[in-house]
Design an enzyme around this catalytic site. Structure first.
Site, PDB file in Angstrom:
ATOM      1  N   GLY A   1     -10.711  -4.468 -26.721  1.00  0.00           N
ATOM      2  CA  GLY A   1      -9.795  -5.275 -25.915  1.00  0.00           C
ATOM      3  C   GLY A   1     -10.454  -5.921 -24.709  1.00  0.00           C
TER       4      GLY A   1
ATOM      5  N   LYS B   1      -1.341  -1.869 -32.934  1.00  0.00           N
ATOM      6  CA  LYS B   1      -1.037  -1.068 -31.729  1.00  0.00           C
ATOM      7  C   LYS B   1       0.457  -1.188 -31.401  1.00  0.00           C
ATOM      8  CE  LYS B   1      -5.828  -1.573 -30.425  1.00  0.00           C
ATOM      9  NZ  LYS B   1      -6.860  -1.644 -29.387  1.00  0.00           N
TER      10      LYS B   1
ATOM     11  N   HIS C   1      -7.903   7.424 -32.654  1.00  0.00           N
ATOM     12  CA  HIS C   1      -8.219   6.188 -31.938  1.00  0.00           C
ATOM     13  C   HIS C   1      -8.503   6.537 -30.477  1.00  0.00           C
ATOM     14  CE1 HIS C   1      -7.892   2.252 -30.113  1.00  0.00           C
ATOM     15  NE2 HIS C   1      -8.083   1.749 -31.322  1.00  0.00           N
TER      16      HIS C   1
ATOM     17  N   GLU D   1     -15.831   2.622 -33.004  1.00  0.00           N
ATOM     18  CA  GLU D   1     -15.250   1.718 -32.019  1.00  0.00           C
ATOM     19  C   GLU D   1     -15.751   2.097 -30.621  1.00  0.00           C
ATOM     20  OE1 GLU D   1     -11.348  -0.176 -33.582  1.00  0.00           O
ATOM     21  OE2 GLU D   1     -10.853   1.632 -32.499  1.00  0.00           O
TER      22      GLU D   1
ATOM     23  N   SER E   1     -13.241  -5.947 -30.367  1.00  0.00           N
ATOM     24  CA  SER E   1     -13.335  -7.403 -30.162  1.00  0.00           C
ATOM     25  C   SER E   1     -13.905  -8.152 -31.371  1.00  0.00           C
ATOM     26  CB  SER E   1     -14.130  -7.709 -28.894  1.00  0.00           C
ATOM     27  OG  SER E   1     -13.485  -7.130 -27.760  1.00  0.00           O
TER      28      SER E   1
ATOM     29  N   ASN F   1      -5.040  -3.242 -36.719  1.00  0.00           N
ATOM     30  CA  ASN F   1      -4.319  -2.242 -35.930  1.00  0.00           C
ATOM     31  C   ASN F   1      -3.464  -2.993 -34.912  1.00  0.00           C
ATOM     32  OD1 ASN F   1      -3.442  -0.210 -34.269  1.00  0.00           O
ATOM     33  ND2 ASN F   1      -5.473   0.330 -33.480  1.00  0.00           N
TER      34      ASN F   1
ATOM     35  N   GLU G   1      -7.624   5.219 -27.834  1.00  0.00           N
ATOM     36  CA  GLU G   1      -6.429   5.166 -26.971  1.00  0.00           C
ATOM     37  C   GLU G   1      -5.622   6.459 -27.089  1.00  0.00           C
ATOM     38  OE1 GLU G   1      -5.081   1.420 -28.502  1.00  0.00           O
ATOM     39  OE2 GLU G   1      -6.810   0.469 -27.554  1.00  0.00           O
TER      40      GLU G   1
HETATM   41  P1  13P Z   1      -9.661  -5.182 -30.198  1.00  0.00           P
HETATM   42  O1  13P Z   1     -10.013  -5.855 -31.504  1.00  0.00           O
HETATM   43  O2  13P Z   1      -8.457  -5.771 -29.540  1.00  0.00           O
HETATM   44  O3  13P Z   1     -10.848  -5.068 -29.309  1.00  0.00           O
HETATM   45  O4  13P Z   1      -9.224  -3.672 -30.560  1.00  0.00           O
HETATM   46  C1  13P Z   1     -10.042  -2.908 -31.368  1.00  0.00           C
HETATM   47  C2  13P Z   1      -9.306  -1.701 -31.748  1.00  0.00           C
HETATM   48  O5  13P Z   1      -9.044  -0.824 -30.918  1.00  0.00           O
HETATM   49  C3  13P Z   1      -8.854  -1.557 -33.133  1.00  0.00           C
HETATM   50  O6  13P Z   1      -8.413  -0.279 -33.401  1.00  0.00           O
END
Ligand code: 13P
Length: 249
Positions: free
Chosen positions: A173, A11, A94, A167, A213, A9, A96
């Site tokens: 992140g 983003k 997601h 997640e 992560s 992803n 976010e």
């Molecule tokens: P990270 O791998 O940067 O923690 O992000 C995970 C994520 O949100 C994947 O959709």
């Protein structure tokens, strides 16, 4: 036997030229049929990335979609538009999007259904906040997300097309990974929720990813857990680390 699915992803990163260059740089090293590999660039780069991977086993994914077919929805993108450039998977719900764009379980459900209607696989994200984990509410929160997001979806679709991504928000992140045991415990629990909603056979078939992560140094342990069928990778999917994650074994 569930085939592993590892998705990157990206983003809101990489403009179109950089996206294409990056795919050209790594594509031969992530072109495998041992696992399903999915790249989810930003909308603007989908078409170019689609062309760059056309002669590989790599699949194209989107990060979002709208649930209406067409019309006066300024700024939105339909499933047909995604499918027309080769999108096979689409992330929905997601954290976010839930957090910054007010995406609810009901919206996630509508998006997942519309994607399935057009033969695109939804990657349905669920996961708890740190506060919810610390107050031991995580199982209830994730159960509700799974039940509402999948509500009314046919069991055949769950078994064959839907991917669930667990997640935990506190691991996204932050560099804080859930331990492999914590991740597996929740993925196993999600499978139980699916079993209660449908039946055991459907639950045995549905693929459940872990995200948060995931890095080359923890991918193998996570991906070898009994109920984890893949990874949804954020930060590490933007670098050569993604090659190492795909080749974790
Ligand atoms: P990270 O791998 O940067 O923690 O992000 C995970 C994520 O949100 C994947 O959709």
């Amino acid at each position: 036997m569930r085939k592993k699915i590892i998705a990157g992803n990206w983003k809101m990163n990489y403009c179109v030229n950089k996206a294409e260059d990056f795919v050209e740089e790594i594509k031969d090293r992530i072109n495998t049929d041992e696992v399903d590999v999915v790249l989810c660039p930003n909308f603007v780069s989908l078409d170019r990335v689609s062309e760059a991977i056309y002669d590989t086993n790599i699949k194209l994914g989107a990060q979002n979609v709208y649930f209406e077919d067409k019309g006066a929805y300024t700024g939105e993108t339909s499933v047909d538009m995604l499918a027309a450039v080769g999108v096979k998977y689409c992330i929905v719900g997601h954290s976010e999007r839930r957090q910054y764009f007010a995406e609810t379980n009901e919206i996630v459900n509508k998006k997942a259904k519309k994607l399935l209607e057009k033969d695109v696989s939804p990657i349905v994200c669920v996961g708890e906040t740190l506060e919810e984990r610390e107050s031991s509410k995580m199982f209830d929160v994730v159960k509700e997300q799974v039940e509402k997001s999948l509500d009314g979806i046919d069991k055949d679709m769950i078994a064959k097309k839907v991917v669930i991504a667990y997640e935990p928000i506190w691991a996204i992140g932050t560099g804080k990974t859930a331990s492999a045991e914590q991740a597996n415990e929740m993925c196993k629990y999600i499978r139980k929720v699916v079993s209660d909603m449908y039946d055991e056979k459907t639950a045995e078939l549905v693929r459940i990813q872990y995200g948060g992560s995931v890095k080359p140094n923890n991918a193998k342990e996570i991906l070898n857990m009994s109920d984890i069928d893949g990874a949804l990778v954020g930060g590490a999917s933007l670098t050569n680390d993604f090659v190492a994650i795909v080749n974790y074994d």
